[in-house]
Design a protein around this motif. Sequence first.
Motif, PDB file in Angstrom:
ATOM      1  N   ARG A 133      -0.143  22.051  30.707  1.00  0.00           N
ATOM      2  CA  ARG A 133      -1.268  22.949  30.547  1.00  0.00           C
ATOM      3  C   ARG A 133      -1.213  23.401  29.080  1.00  0.00           C
ATOM      4  O   ARG A 133      -2.387  23.642  28.390  1.00  0.00           O
ATOM      5  N   ALA A 134      -0.059  23.492  28.375  1.00  0.00           N
ATOM      6  CA  ALA A 134      -0.291  24.077  27.053  1.00  0.00           C
ATOM      7  C   ALA A 134      -0.773  22.899  26.271  1.00  0.00           C
ATOM      8  O   ALA A 134      -1.649  23.142  25.262  1.00  0.00           O
ATOM      9  N   GLY A 170      11.082  24.083  34.877  1.00  0.00           N
ATOM     10  CA  GLY A 170      11.113  24.888  33.685  1.00  0.00           C
ATOM     11  C   GLY A 170      11.706  24.194  32.296  1.00  0.00           C
ATOM     12  O   GLY A 170      12.251  23.088  32.393  1.00  0.00           O
ATOM     13  N   TYR A 235       0.645  30.489  16.851  1.00  0.00           N
ATOM     14  CA  TYR A 235       1.525  30.612  18.187  1.00  0.00           C
ATOM     15  C   TYR A 235       1.430  29.191  18.786  1.00  0.00           C
ATOM     16  O   TYR A 235       0.416  28.407  18.805  1.00  0.00           O
ATOM     17  N   ALA A 238       1.628  27.467  24.583  1.00  0.00           N
ATOM     18  CA  ALA A 238       2.322  28.049  25.947  1.00  0.00           C
ATOM     19  C   ALA A 238       2.435  29.638  25.654  1.00  0.00           C
ATOM     20  O   ALA A 238       2.156  30.265  26.679  1.00  0.00           O
ATOM     21  N   TYR A 239       2.349  30.220  24.433  1.00  0.00           N
ATOM     22  CA  TYR A 239       2.408  31.651  24.587  1.00  0.00           C
ATOM     23  C   TYR A 239       1.093  32.141  24.845  1.00  0.00           C
ATOM     24  O   TYR A 239       1.233  33.245  25.399  1.00  0.00           O
ATOM     25  N   LEU A 241      -0.767  30.860  26.992  1.00  0.00           N
ATOM     26  CA  LEU A 241      -0.966  30.867  28.264  1.00  0.00           C
ATOM     27  C   LEU A 241      -0.264  32.072  29.159  1.00  0.00           C
ATOM     28  O   LEU A 241      -0.716  32.545  30.055  1.00  0.00           O
ATOM     29  N   ARG A 242       0.755  32.456  28.470  1.00  0.00           N
ATOM     30  CA  ARG A 242       1.502  33.306  29.005  1.00  0.00           C
ATOM     31  C   ARG A 242       0.864  34.989  28.506  1.00  0.00           C
ATOM     32  O   ARG A 242       1.196  35.826  29.426  1.00  0.00           O
ATOM     33  N   ASN A 243       0.324  34.994  27.398  1.00  0.00           N
ATOM     34  CA  ASN A 243      -0.465  35.976  26.936  1.00  0.00           C
ATOM     35  C   ASN A 243      -1.617  35.946  26.671  1.00  0.00           C
ATOM     36  O   ASN A 243      -2.271  35.288  25.737  1.00  0.00           O
ATOM     37  N   GLN A 244      -2.649  36.111  27.807  1.00  0.00           N
ATOM     38  CA  GLN A 244      -4.052  35.976  27.932  1.00  0.00           C
ATOM     39  C   GLN A 244      -4.925  36.851  26.829  1.00  0.00           C
ATOM     40  O   GLN A 244      -6.133  36.877  27.104  1.00  0.00           O
ATOM     41  N   GLU A 248      -4.887  37.755  20.792  1.00  0.00           N
ATOM     42  CA  GLU A 248      -3.566  37.021  20.425  1.00  0.00           C
ATOM     43  C   GLU A 248      -4.472  35.583  20.320  1.00  0.00           C
ATOM     44  O   GLU A 248      -4.139  35.050  19.370  1.00  0.00           O
ATOM     45  N   LYS A 249      -5.356  35.480  21.109  1.00  0.00           N
ATOM     46  CA  LYS A 249      -5.992  34.040  21.010  1.00  0.00           C
ATOM     47  C   LYS A 249      -7.113  34.040  19.705  1.00  0.00           C
ATOM     48  O   LYS A 249      -7.160  33.021  19.081  1.00  0.00           O
TER      49      LYS A 249
END
Length: 276
Positions: A133-134, A170, A235, A238-239, A241-244, A248-249
């Motif tokens: 996904r990342a 994981g 970043y 994966a970061y 994906l955790r923080n939408q 940040e994007k």
Amino acid sequence: MQFPQALETVLETLERMREEGAHRPCASREMLAQLEKAGAVAPNSPQTRPSRTGTGNRSYQATVDIAPTRDTNSSGKLAAINERVCACVKCPNLANSRTQTVFGVGNPDADLMFVGEAPGADEDAQGEPFVGRAGQLLTKIIKAMGFTREEVYIANVLKCRPDTPGISYGNRPPTPTEMQTCRPYLMEQIDIIQPKVIVALGAVAVEGLLGARAPMHQLRGRWNSFNGTPLMVTYHPAYLLRNQSPSEKRKVWEDMMQVLERLEKPISEKQRSYFL
Ligand code: SF4
């Protein structure tokens, strides 16, 4: 050594390794392509001789001296390093737990190189970095920058998936020792590719490349120098994906626009107003 003898030796060695229980003896696609190419060239060689049948159903038609030649192109040089990585057991726990090594992918002469931390489960299964996904998000970022995955080069600091004993899912971050042990392979890759810009994805990549540890909010968006090559820190996908969070994007996209400017690539209005 002549080509049929060399090929015979390679095959016999791989078979012996398999019989002795070696963990997935492998040869890279590039190396197999080179062997195939050598075999394809052989019939036109002045040294061509009548075919003979070797071990089992293997048959050869020609003789080619291959030992003294050395690859001078980036692709061949990377393939030679990949051969060593494939057989590497310097971290015994990782060598035992990996499905396969994950070397790197893309243009061997890329202007732009992305470096992440280590393969995850998807990458370990497929043998290619950033395919989960990342990775899909990274591919989206690369496309938005006006490149394809094939035009850039993508690699990780670590070539094996960090093991997670007792847990089948994981990821865990690589240890400093693992990074230090594997780092020379990445150094060789960068040396051969000679990108104009390197992008370090996440704090682990920064530590692997620069030996620096700091919170990402302090590191990202800044230019560093890796042995004279400009290195941008941003970043890890994966970061995101955790923080939408859109902010940040947007930060990652602004970092990528700095990269485009450094590469002297034109930035369209559409790209300037783009949000990941
Ligand atoms: S992580 Fe790197 S150094 Fe360690 S076994 Fe894998 S390829 Fe070798």
